[in-house]
Design a protein around this motif. Structure first.
Motif, PDB file in Angstrom:
ATOM      1  N   GLY A 139       0.831  -1.195   0.000  1.00 44.85           N
ATOM      2  CA  GLY A 139       0.000   0.000   0.000  1.00 44.85           C
ATOM      3  C   GLY A 139       0.865   1.244   0.000  1.00 44.85           C
ATOM      4  N   TYR A 140       0.720   2.076  -1.039  1.00 47.84           N
ATOM      5  CA  TYR A 140       1.533   3.292  -1.137  1.00 47.84           C
ATOM      6  C   TYR A 140       0.640   4.519  -1.126  1.00 47.84           C
ATOM      7  CZ  TYR A 140       5.755   5.899  -2.290  1.00 47.84           C
ATOM      8  OH  TYR A 140       6.843   6.748  -2.249  1.00 47.84           O
ATOM      9  N   GLY A 141      -0.333   4.492  -0.193  1.00 45.67           N
ATOM     10  CA  GLY A 141      -1.140   5.681   0.036  1.00 45.67           C
ATOM     11  C   GLY A 141      -0.404   6.610   0.986  1.00 45.67           C
ATOM     12  N   THR A 142      -1.163   7.367   1.756  1.00 44.65           N
ATOM     13  CA  THR A 142      -0.542   8.321   2.691  1.00 44.65           C
ATOM     14  C   THR A 142       0.322   7.594   3.714  1.00 44.65           C
ATOM     15  OG1 THR A 142      -2.418   9.820   2.419  1.00 44.65           O
ATOM     16  CG2 THR A 142      -0.994  10.176   4.326  1.00 44.65           C
ATOM     17  N   LYS A 143      -0.220   6.490   4.289  1.00 42.40           N
ATOM     18  CA  LYS A 143       0.529   5.751   5.307  1.00 42.40           C
ATOM     19  C   LYS A 143       1.776   5.106   4.715  1.00 42.40           C
ATOM     20  CE  LYS A 143      -3.218   3.507   6.260  1.00 42.40           C
ATOM     21  NZ  LYS A 143      -4.221   2.575   6.789  1.00 42.40           N
ATOM     22  N   GLY A 144       1.627   4.486   3.562  1.00 45.42           N
ATOM     23  CA  GLY A 144       2.777   3.816   2.942  1.00 45.42           C
ATOM     24  C   GLY A 144       3.872   4.785   2.554  1.00 45.42           C
ATOM     25  N   ARG A 145       3.486   5.940   1.964  1.00 46.93           N
ATOM     26  CA  ARG A 145       4.480   6.933   1.561  1.00 46.93           C
ATOM     27  C   ARG A 145       5.217   7.487   2.772  1.00 46.93           C
ATOM     28  NH1 ARG A 145       0.337   8.996  -1.589  1.00 46.93           N
ATOM     29  NH2 ARG A 145       0.223  10.864  -0.280  1.00 46.93           N
ATOM     30  N   THR A 146       4.464   7.749   3.855  1.00 51.46           N
ATOM     31  CA  THR A 146       5.093   8.286   5.058  1.00 51.46           C
ATOM     32  C   THR A 146       6.042   7.263   5.678  1.00 51.46           C
ATOM     33  OG1 THR A 146       3.078   9.570   5.444  1.00 51.46           O
ATOM     34  CG2 THR A 146       4.628   9.408   7.265  1.00 51.46           C
ATOM     35  N   ALA A 147       5.631   5.994   5.660  1.00 54.50           N
ATOM     36  CA  ALA A 147       6.495   4.938   6.204  1.00 54.50           C
ATOM     37  C   ALA A 147       7.792   4.834   5.411  1.00 54.50           C
ATOM     38  CB  ALA A 147       5.754   3.603   6.195  1.00 54.50           C
ATOM     39  N   ASN A 208      -5.805   0.439   2.921  1.00 58.27           N
ATOM     40  CA  ASN A 208      -6.825   1.425   3.279  1.00 58.27           C
ATOM     41  C   ASN A 208      -7.996   0.824   4.048  1.00 58.27           C
ATOM     42  OD1 ASN A 208      -5.476   3.595   2.041  1.00 58.27           O
ATOM     43  ND2 ASN A 208      -6.293   3.027   0.040  1.00 58.27           N
ATOM     44  N   ARG A 209      -8.103  -0.502   4.056  1.00 58.49           N
ATOM     45  CA  ARG A 209      -9.238  -1.161   4.724  1.00 58.49           C
ATOM     46  C   ARG A 209      -8.724  -2.161   5.757  1.00 58.49           C
ATOM     47  NH1 ARG A 209     -14.275  -1.702   1.875  1.00 58.49           N
ATOM     48  NH2 ARG A 209     -14.336  -3.817   2.731  1.00 58.49           N
ATOM     49  N   ALA A 227       9.535 -13.206   9.024  1.00 59.35           N
ATOM     50  CA  ALA A 227       9.587 -11.756   8.797  1.00 59.35           C
ATOM     51  C   ALA A 227       8.846 -11.010   9.905  1.00 59.35           C
ATOM     52  CB  ALA A 227       8.982 -11.415   7.446  1.00 59.35           C
ATOM     53  N   LYS A 228       9.292  -9.783  10.168  1.00 54.43           N
ATOM     54  CA  LYS A 228       8.607  -8.924  11.123  1.00 54.43           C
ATOM     55  C   LYS A 228       7.508  -8.172  10.378  1.00 54.43           C
ATOM     56  CE  LYS A 228       9.346  -5.292  14.563  1.00 54.43           C
ATOM     57  NZ  LYS A 228      10.337  -4.383  15.189  1.00 54.43           N
ATOM     58  N   ILE A 229       6.260  -8.346  10.829  1.00 58.25           N
ATOM     59  CA  ILE A 229       5.129  -7.726  10.149  1.00 58.25           C
ATOM     60  C   ILE A 229       4.575  -6.604  11.016  1.00 58.25           C
ATOM     61  CG2 ILE A 229       2.820  -8.080   9.205  1.00 58.25           C
ATOM     62  CD1 ILE A 229       3.560 -10.927   8.576  1.00 58.25           C
ATOM     63  N   ILE A 230       4.532  -5.408  10.441  1.00 57.47           N
ATOM     64  CA  ILE A 230       3.959  -4.238  11.111  1.00 57.47           C
ATOM     65  C   ILE A 230       2.739  -3.821  10.305  1.00 57.47           C
ATOM     66  CG2 ILE A 230       4.380  -1.916  11.957  1.00 57.47           C
ATOM     67  CD1 ILE A 230       7.357  -3.879  10.877  1.00 57.47           C
ATOM     68  N   ALA A 231       1.580  -3.774  10.960  1.00 52.26           N
ATOM     69  CA  ALA A 231       0.345  -3.503  10.236  1.00 52.26           C
ATOM     70  C   ALA A 231      -0.385  -2.317  10.843  1.00 52.26           C
ATOM     71  CB  ALA A 231      -0.563  -4.736  10.252  1.00 52.26           C
ATOM     72  N   ALA A 232      -1.011  -1.530   9.970  1.00 54.25           N
ATOM     73  CA  ALA A 232      -1.828  -0.395  10.404  1.00 54.25           C
ATOM     74  C   ALA A 232      -3.296  -0.781  10.333  1.00 54.25           C
ATOM     75  CB  ALA A 232      -1.564   0.816   9.517  1.00 54.25           C
ATOM     76  N   VAL A 233      -4.057  -0.349  11.321  1.00 52.97           N
ATOM     77  CA  VAL A 233      -5.489  -0.631  11.368  1.00 52.97           C
ATOM     78  C   VAL A 233      -6.216   0.657  11.732  1.00 52.97           C
ATOM     79  CG1 VAL A 233      -5.389  -1.345  13.791  1.00 52.97           C
ATOM     80  CG2 VAL A 233      -7.242  -2.172  12.339  1.00 52.97           C
ATOM     81  N   ARG A 234      -7.372   0.866  11.144  1.00 55.04           N
ATOM     82  CA  ARG A 234      -8.106   2.105  11.405  1.00 55.04           C
ATOM     83  C   ARG A 234      -8.821   2.069  12.761  1.00 55.04           C
ATOM     84  NH1 ARG A 234      -9.259   5.629   7.185  1.00 55.04           N
ATOM     85  NH2 ARG A 234      -8.373   5.057   5.171  1.00 55.04           N
ATOM     86  N   VAL A 251      -0.486  -0.621  14.592  1.00 57.54           N
ATOM     87  CA  VAL A 251      -0.655   0.812  14.831  1.00 57.54           C
ATOM     88  C   VAL A 251      -2.102   1.161  14.532  1.00 57.54           C
ATOM     89  CG1 VAL A 251       0.052   3.136  14.176  1.00 57.54           C
ATOM     90  CG2 VAL A 251       1.736   1.281  14.196  1.00 57.54           C
ATOM     91  N   VAL A 252      -2.812   1.682  15.546  1.00 51.02           N
ATOM     92  CA  VAL A 252      -4.207   2.099  15.365  1.00 51.02           C
ATOM     93  C   VAL A 252      -4.195   3.552  14.913  1.00 51.02           C
ATOM     94  CG1 VAL A 252      -6.478   2.286  16.423  1.00 51.02           C
ATOM     95  CG2 VAL A 252      -4.897   0.494  17.180  1.00 51.02           C
ATOM     96  N   THR A 253      -4.401   3.777  13.645  1.00 48.19           N
ATOM     97  CA  THR A 253      -4.236   5.117  13.082  1.00 48.19           C
ATOM     98  C   THR A 253      -5.280   6.101  13.582  1.00 48.19           C
ATOM     99  OG1 THR A 253      -5.509   4.426  11.143  1.00 48.19           O
ATOM    100  CG2 THR A 253      -3.121   4.235  11.011  1.00 48.19           C
TER     101      THR A 253
END
Length: 343
Positions: A139-147, A208-209, A227-234, A251-253
């Motif tokens: 995902g290369y939206g806002t979160k992906g680009r910032t990461a 995004n979902r 692998a180390k998995i870091i996931a964002a959730v709304r 990370v709870v955005t």
């Protein structure tokens, strides 16, 4: 995946490459064509006695240019012909290959179009064979680009980051940033294999979902168990689903943004400081390092660095916890560093 057709591989994976401008490429082809022409003229002029002219008055330098031109262009009027064995041998062994090279230069655009896919596919295969311990950003939206920006600011090489997304516009932005991109849905294990997720050191899930994030995390964990998995959730209510799916960190955005908004009402400067700490390439930043042998046995509160916590056995312990009053070898310190001072 190595059995994929060439067009399927190059259609999904894009490796950034620096291409010269069209004028440079055209000029280069013209120079090569003129060099081939001059080489043929020189060869014919040196062996001009082995050629017969219909006028039977010998070959001048102009005649050599004329013969080279009509020969390389395969026009071949026949008014100048090689008649000695030496001249004919030179035509077979030297002038004919030069004629082929000249034609390739003339139709270089077509040849380049036909060979670009094959060269790109070979380059992709070479890249995938060597790719190890990299980071896959899904995902290369806002979160992906910032990461990605944060990782590059923390001195992670762009070549060690692979972006997976379905949005062509997002992939184009990632490609412009110098990142390797893979087009497709990360819920498909074959797409993750194209990104060599099975050899990745870490995987960032920035979809995004929330339901997509859960499914992607499940697929990534099955493919890359180490692998180390870091996931964002709304939503916070979905956080446990990500953890059950195999995410090491979540990370709870929405809640994180909400807390910052609430803090900003009374103390906006705290938000600015948090932003500074989360920006690794400027001001202050949060970093992690191993405990040195000289520091073992001592308290983290007495160190020169401002320590926030201690990571022991993959568990984060606050610095004021009595459990970490004495540091041990293998502990890792979470501390505040000055990016400007280090630079």
């Amino acid at each position: 995946m190595t059995d994929l057709p060439v067009h399927a591989l190059t259609d999904r994976v894009q490796i950034p490459q620096d291409l010269p401008s069209p004028w440079v490429r055209i000029t280069k082809r013209i120079v090569i064509a003129l060099a081939v022409l001059c080489a043929v003229v020189l060869i014919v002029y040196i062996d001009r006695d082995g050629y017969r002219d219909v006028q039977e008055d010998g070959l001048s330098l102009l005649d050599c240019f004329y013969y080279a031109t009509v020969s390389l262009s395969t026009t071949g009027y026949g008014d100048i012909t090689p008649y000695t064995e030496t001249a004919r041998l030179v035509n077979v062994l030297i002038i004919t290959p030069l004629r082929v090279a000249f034609l390739i230069v003339l139709i270089g655009t077509t040849v380049e179009t036909l060979t670009t896919e094959s060269r790109q596919a070979f380059k992709i295969q070479q890249w995938r064979n060597k790719l190890r311990n990299h980071t896959v950003v899904i995902g290369y939206g806002t979160k992906g680009r910032t990461a990605v920006a944060a990782m590059i600011g923390d001195e992670v090489a762009p070549a060690d980051i692979v972006v997976v997304d379905e949005n062509p516009a997002a992939l184009e932005r990632a490609k412009t940033a110098g990142l390797v991109t893979v087009r497709g849905s990360a819920t498909d294990s074959e797409v993750l294999r194209l990104a060599s997720a099975q050899h990745a050191k870490s995987i960032i899930v920035a979809t995004n979902r929330d339901d997509t994030a859960v499914l992607v995390t499940l697929t990534a964990r099955e493919l890359a168990p180490k692998a180390k998995i870091i996931a964002a959730v709304r939503e916070a209510e979905n956080q446990h689903l990500l953890e059950q799916s195999g995410a090491d960190s979540t990370v709870v955005t929405s809640e994180t943004a909400g807390r910052l908004l609430g803090i900003a009402v009374q103390t906006p400067s705290v938000v600015e400081m948090m932003e500074d700490l989360l920006t690794p390439n400027a001001g202050f930043a949060i970093a992690e390092r191993e405990v040195t042998p000289k520091e073992t046995g001592g308290s983290p509160r007495h160190l020169h660095d401002l320590v926030l916590g201690v990571v022991r056995a993959n568990k984060l312990i606050r610095v004021d916890d009595p459990e970490v009053d004495a540091l041990e070898l293998g502990d890792r310190l979470l501390y505040i560093r000055s990016a400007d001072a280090e630079r």
